[in-house]
Design a protein around this motif. Structure first.
Motif, PDB file in Angstrom:
ATOM      1  N   LEU A 158       0.836  -1.199   0.000  1.00 16.20           N
ATOM      2  CA  LEU A 158       0.000   0.000   0.000  1.00 16.20           C
ATOM      3  C   LEU A 158       0.869   1.246   0.000  1.00 16.20           C
ATOM      4  O   LEU A 158       1.873   1.301   0.703  1.00 16.20           O
ATOM      5  CB  LEU A 158      -0.908  -0.004   1.229  1.00 16.20           C
ATOM      6  N   SER A 161      -0.998   6.888   0.638  1.00 15.85           N
ATOM      7  CA  SER A 161      -2.389   7.319   0.811  1.00 15.85           C
ATOM      8  C   SER A 161      -3.152   6.412   1.775  1.00 15.85           C
ATOM      9  O   SER A 161      -4.270   6.729   2.184  1.00 15.85           O
ATOM     10  CB  SER A 161      -3.104   7.367  -0.544  1.00 15.85           C
ATOM     11  N   PHE A 162      -2.558   5.258   2.142  1.00 11.78           N
ATOM     12  CA  PHE A 162      -3.197   4.326   3.061  1.00 11.78           C
ATOM     13  C   PHE A 162      -2.608   4.406   4.476  1.00 11.78           C
ATOM     14  O   PHE A 162      -2.928   3.578   5.322  1.00 11.78           O
ATOM     15  CB  PHE A 162      -3.056   2.889   2.547  1.00 11.78           C
ATOM     16  N   SER A 164      -2.119   5.233   8.292  1.00  9.79           N
ATOM     17  CA  SER A 164      -3.084   5.414   9.377  1.00  9.79           C
ATOM     18  C   SER A 164      -3.280   6.901   9.680  1.00  9.79           C
ATOM     19  O   SER A 164      -2.327   7.695   9.618  1.00  9.79           O
ATOM     20  CB  SER A 164      -2.588   4.700  10.632  1.00  9.79           C
ATOM     21  N   ASP A 165      -4.524   7.270  10.023  1.00 13.55           N
ATOM     22  CA  ASP A 165      -4.803   8.677  10.324  1.00 13.55           C
ATOM     23  C   ASP A 165      -4.206   9.114  11.654  1.00 13.55           C
ATOM     24  O   ASP A 165      -4.293  10.284  12.036  1.00 13.55           O
ATOM     25  CB  ASP A 165      -6.309   8.942  10.315  1.00 13.55           C
ATOM     26  N   ASP A 181       5.768   3.644   0.685  1.00 18.76           N
ATOM     27  CA  ASP A 181       4.794   2.667   1.181  1.00 18.76           C
ATOM     28  C   ASP A 181       4.326   3.013   2.587  1.00 18.76           C
ATOM     29  O   ASP A 181       5.082   3.523   3.423  1.00 18.76           O
ATOM     30  CB  ASP A 181       5.370   1.250   1.137  1.00 18.76           C
ATOM     31  N   ALA A 182       3.057   2.724   2.854  1.00 21.50           N
ATOM     32  CA  ALA A 182       2.404   3.102   4.106  1.00 21.50           C
ATOM     33  C   ALA A 182       3.076   2.481   5.327  1.00 21.50           C
ATOM     34  O   ALA A 182       3.247   3.144   6.355  1.00 21.50           O
ATOM     35  CB  ALA A 182       0.929   2.689   4.055  1.00 21.50           C
TER      36      ALA A 182
END
Length: 281
Positions: A158, A161-162, A164-165, A181-182
């Motif tokens: 991912l 953009s993926f 965690s908030d 990458d996330a």
């Protein structure tokens, strides 16, 4: 088959740590990322179990009743319940913080559990992809088979953009230009949380974010100027720690003039609070 109960010295083989200091560091890292999963009462129980796990670093066979009695005495009768302690144990086990071994007496009856703390997992950034591979003749049947195999074997990566908030967007927007990458971006922020917890800055969000950005930029300058950085995340954590330590010492000096208390962590894992007047008197 259950383990035979005995003196804690007989369970040194279940320790994953070379010293109490190393054990404390890994506990701090676990708490930095998992603390919010526990209630206040559960945290009290976990921290007390940590203090019962220093004779053999990271290992304890203390009875639940013994741990609860110590908590009750420390908090002057306002301890935690047995069910709260057991709930904490199950959570810690599910998160990978603890491994639990059942023990039995010589007559076969059940004895107290053996609690073995696990090391905090260290993640490394993904290896760089190889470029300029020689071209091969395209075989559609072979290609389709290989793609299907890859999809079955490896999870999809991912991108940023993926993320965690829980990770501030300002930090994401900077790191994504170098690590897209996330998972890697989140690992960098985990290091920020760990370092902040060690120096009691986990509540100062804005200050920590600013220091994290400065530290990451310093990491990138190092990566651009040399090829000797084998583990960027570990190097980043080192930069963060040094910056926060300097700030922590500066504030200690300020507190000296105001006689504010400061924290000190003993080798046993016990946290003590001192003030400058009591030290100098």
């Amino acid at each position: 088959m259950n383990l035979k109960s005995g003196r804690i010295e007989g369970f040194e083989g279940y320790s994953q740590f070379k010293s109490v200091k190393e054990f404390n560091t890994h506990v701090e890292m676990w708490l930095a990322v998992k603390k919010q999963e526990f209630s206040k009462g559960e945290l009290v129980g976990l921290k007390r179990l940590v203090r019962f796990s220093v004779k053999v670093p990271g290992v304890s066979n203390a009875k639940i009743g013994t741990v609860l009695k110590a908590i009750n005495e420390e908090y002057q009768g306002n301890g935690i319940s047995r069910s709260t302690f057991k709930r904490m144990i199950l959570k810690a086990k599910d998160m990978g913080i603890l491994t639990i071994h059942e023990t039995e007496r010589k007559n076969g009856s059940q004895s107290s559990n053996l609690y073995s703390f696990n090391r905090f997992p260290q993640s490394e950034p993904p290896k760089a992809k190889k470029m300029n591979q020689p071209k091969e003749t395209i075989n559609l049947l072979k290609t389709n088979h290989q793609e299907n195999t890859k999809r079955n074997e490896a999870p999809m990566e991912l991108d940023y953009s993926f993320v965690s908030d829980k990770v501030p967007q300002t930090f994401v927007q900077l790191v994504k230009y170098f690590f897209k990458d996330a998972k890697t971006i989140e690992e960098f922020w985990h290091m920020v949380q760990i370092a902040a917890f060690r120096f009691e800055y986990d509540q100062n969000t804005e200050d920590i974010l600013s220091i994290a950005i400065q530290s990451f930029k310093q990491l990138i300058r190092k990566l651009k100027s040399t090829k000797t950085v084998g583990k960027p995340i570990a190097f980043f954590y080192g930069i963060l720690t040094n910056k926060l330590k300097e700030l922590y010492l500066e504030q200690l000096h300020e507190n000296k003039n105001e006689s504010k208390p400061f924290r000190y962590v003993l080798e046993t894992g016990e946290v003590m609070y001192y003030d400058w007047l009591s030290i100098e008197s």
